[in-house]
Design an enzyme around this catalytic site. Structure first.
Site, PDB file in Angstrom:
ATOM      1  N   HIS A  27      82.134  42.896  28.122  1.00 40.70           N
ATOM      2  CA  HIS A  27      81.596  43.862  28.667  1.00 40.70           C
ATOM      3  C   HIS A  27      81.478  43.311  29.892  1.00 40.70           C
ATOM      4  CE1 HIS A  27      79.747  48.172  29.336  1.00 40.70           C
ATOM      5  NE2 HIS A  27      79.670  47.228  30.488  1.00 40.70           N
ATOM      6  N   GLU A  28      81.290  42.506  30.802  1.00 42.48           N
ATOM      7  CA  GLU A  28      81.022  42.457  31.733  1.00 42.48           C
ATOM      8  C   GLU A  28      82.568  41.763  32.392  1.00 42.48           C
ATOM      9  OE1 GLU A  28      79.013  43.733  33.867  1.00 42.48           O
ATOM     10  OE2 GLU A  28      77.680  43.641  32.416  1.00 42.48           O
ATOM     11  N   HIS A  31      84.895  44.836  33.507  1.00 45.47           N
ATOM     12  CA  HIS A  31      84.964  45.277  34.471  1.00 45.47           C
ATOM     13  C   HIS A  31      85.509  44.033  35.249  1.00 45.47           C
ATOM     14  CE1 HIS A  31      82.401  48.626  33.688  1.00 45.47           C
ATOM     15  NE2 HIS A  31      81.517  48.083  33.127  1.00 45.47           N
TER      16      HIS A  31
END
Length: 435
Positions: A27-28, A31
Site C-alpha cells: 500500500h505504501e 504512494h
C-alpha cells in the site's frame, strides 16, 4: 487445546500478520512510486509505527520496519502549503487561538523538512491530478492485491461445488425438522434399500441422464413417491439400481426456511473445487465491494454491537467489524482447524483478499487523515482552477488542507478510540469461526 493446536494457532496468527504487513507495505509503495515519479522527495518509507526496529538508507529515502505492526506510512515533504503570500520556510507571526496555533505549528513542521533545492519537490506544488494519483496509489494497490488474490482462489483453486457423486448414504429416514441419529424402528432410506454406496456417480435418474447434483436432486424431488431407477458409475462399471422413493417434507431449494413434500432418496453429495473464469472474479469483487460499502455506511451502528460484545457480553457479529488482532486470531483458528490443507489455503487467501478490499475502500473515505481526504482536496483544487479558467479569473492557488487540521485530529481521535475498542473486543470476546 493441546500443544499442537496451540502451535498451529500461533503459526496461523504469524502467517496472517506477515501477509497483512506485506499488504500494508505494498500500500505504501503505491504512494511512494508515483510520488517519486512526479518529483516529490520522500525522506521515509516505514512499515509499522513506534520505535524503529530496522532501517537502511537508499539514496534520499530511509526504508525501515518499526516495532508496532499496525500500519505504515510514507513521509513526503511539503504536504501542507504555506499561507498565501508567505515564502516557503517563513511564517507570519501573530497567530491567535488554539486552532490557529495548531495549524501554524503543523505548517512550520511541514516546511522545516524542505531543504535548499527542494522548493519545487514539495507535494503541495504537484498538479491536482498528480496528487490524486499519488494518494490513490495506496488504495489502488490494495484493490490490485484483492483482485489478484480472489483470482488465485477462484481461477486457481475454484469454488466448492456439489458433484453428482455420493459422499454418504443415510441409513434411516429422519424427519427434516429433527437432528438426531438413527433409532431402532426408523425405516431404511430408499438409497440404503437400493444399494447405493459412497463414491457412486449418479448419471441417470428415471431413465434420463443427469450431469450435475442439482439436476439429479430436482429430478428426484419432482418424481415424488414411487419406484424409479438410479443409474450410477461404480468402479468403472455402469449399474442401474432400483429404488422406491418416498415422499417427505424437505426444505425448499429456493427458500430453505419453508418445507415442501417431495421425493426423497437419502444421499449427500461430494464437494469438489471447480475452477472459475474471469467473470466469476469480477462478480465476486462486485458483490464484496457492494457489501463492504454497506458495512462502511453502517460502521457506527456496528460499533455499538462491538461495544455491547466487549462490555455487555453480547455475541460478536461474525459479519461485524474486526481489528487486525481479531483477524489474526481468525487466521490462527483456520490453520488449527481440522479442515483439509486446500480448504485452509483458500480460507487464508479469502481472508487476506477481503482485508485488502476493506482497507482500500476504507482509505477512500473523503476525510483527512485518510487518503480519500487528500484525494477530495486535490479534486476540489482541480475543480476550482477549471472554473477560474472558464470564467477567466485569477488562479485560486493550492487548496489549503491545513485549515482542516482540527477536523483531521478529531477524526483521527475517533479512529484511535474505535481501534482501541476493536482491540479490546478482539481480546475479550473475539469472533470465532467455530463454537
Amino acid at each position: 487445546m493441546d500443544w499442537l493446536d496451540l502451535g498451529l494457532n500461533l503459526a496461523g496468527v504469524v502467517i496472517f500478520f506477515v501477509g497483512m504487513m506485506l499488504s500494508i507495505g505494498l500500500h505504501e509503495i503505491g504512494h511512494m512510486v508515483p510520488a517519486k515519479l512526479f518529483g516529490v522527495r520522500v525522506p521515509q518509507y516505514m512499515v509499522g509505527f513506534g520505535p524503529t526496529l530496522w532501517s537502511r538508507r537508499r539514496g534520499e529515502t530511509e526504508y525501515g520496519i518499526k516495532w508496532i505492526p499496525l500500519g505504515g506510512y510514507v513521509r513526503m515533504i511539503g504536504m501542507l502549503p504555506p499561507r498565501k503570500g508567505d515564502e516557503p520556510g517563513k511564517l507570519r507571526s501573530g497567530s491567535t487561538g488554539p486552532f490557529q496555533g495548531l495549524i501554524e505549528n503543523a505548517r512550520q513542521v511541514s516546511l522545516e523538512e524542505i531543504r535548499p533545492g527542494d522548493e519545487d519537490r514539495v507535494f503541495y506544488k504537484r498538479k491536482w491530478w498528480q496528487k490524486v494519483i499519488i494518494m490513490a496509489g495506496g488504495p489502488a494497490m490494495n484493490f490490485v492485491l484483492a483482485i489478484g488474490l480472489f483470482a488465485v482462489v477462484l481461477m486457481g483453486f475454484g469454488i466448492k461445488t456439489e458433484q453428482p457423486v455420493v459422499k454418504s448414504v443415510s441409513q434411516c429416514v429422519i424427519p427434516a425438522t429433527e437432528i438426531r441419529d438413527c433409532r431402532p424402528g426408523d425405516p431404511a432410506t430408499p438409497a440404503a434399500n437400493a444399494g447405493l454406496r459412497a463414491g457412486d456417480r449418479i448419471v441417470e435418474v428415471a431413465g434420463r441422464p443427469v450431469k450435475s447434483w442439482e439436476e439429479a436432486t430436482r429430478r428426484i424431488r419432482a418424481h415424488g413417491a414411487g419406484a424409479t431407477t438410479i443409474g450410477v458409475e461404480r468402479g468403472g462399471q455402469r449399474l442401474t439400481l432400483n429404488a422406491t422413493l418416498i415422499a417427505q417434507d424437505r426444505p425448499k431449494l429456493d427458500d430453505p426456511d419453508k418445507l415442501e413434500r417431495v421425493g426423497f432418496l437419502g444421499v449427500s453429495p461430494t464437494f469438489e473445487y471447480v475452477p472459475q473464469g474471469p467473470a466469476a472474479v469480477a462478480q465476486r469483487i462486485g458483490e464484496l465491494t457492494a457489501h463492504t460499502a454497506q458495512s462502511l455506511v453502517r460502521f457506527p451502528e456496528k460499533m455499538v454491537g462491538v461495544w455491547n460484545a466487549a462490555f455487555g457480553g453480547a455475541e460478536r457479529d461474525i459479519n461485524g467489524p474486526v481489528g487486525v488482532v481479531g483477524a489474526g486470531r481468525i487466521g490462527g483458528e483456520i490453520l488449527a482447524s481440522e479442515a483439509p490443507a486446500k480448504d485452509k489455503m483458500v480460507l487464508f487467501l479469502n481472508l487476506l483478499a477481503g482485508f485488502n478490499l476493506a482497507i482500500g475502500m476504507f482509505n477512500l473515505i473523503p476525510l483527512l487523515p485518510l487518503d480519500g481526504g487528500h484525494i477530495a482536496g486535490a479534486l476540489w483544487e482541480g475543480l476550482r482552477r477549471f472554473i477560474a479558467r472558464v470564467f477567466r479569473r485569477p488562479d485560486p492557488g493550492h487548496v489549503d488542507v491545513a485549515r482542516l487540521l482540527p477536523l483531521t485530529y478529531a477524526v483521527a481521535a475517533v479512529f484511535v478510540v474505535m481501534a482501541g475498542l476493536l482491540l479490546y473486543a478482539d481480546l475479550v470476546n473475539p469472533i470465532r469461526l467455530t463454537g
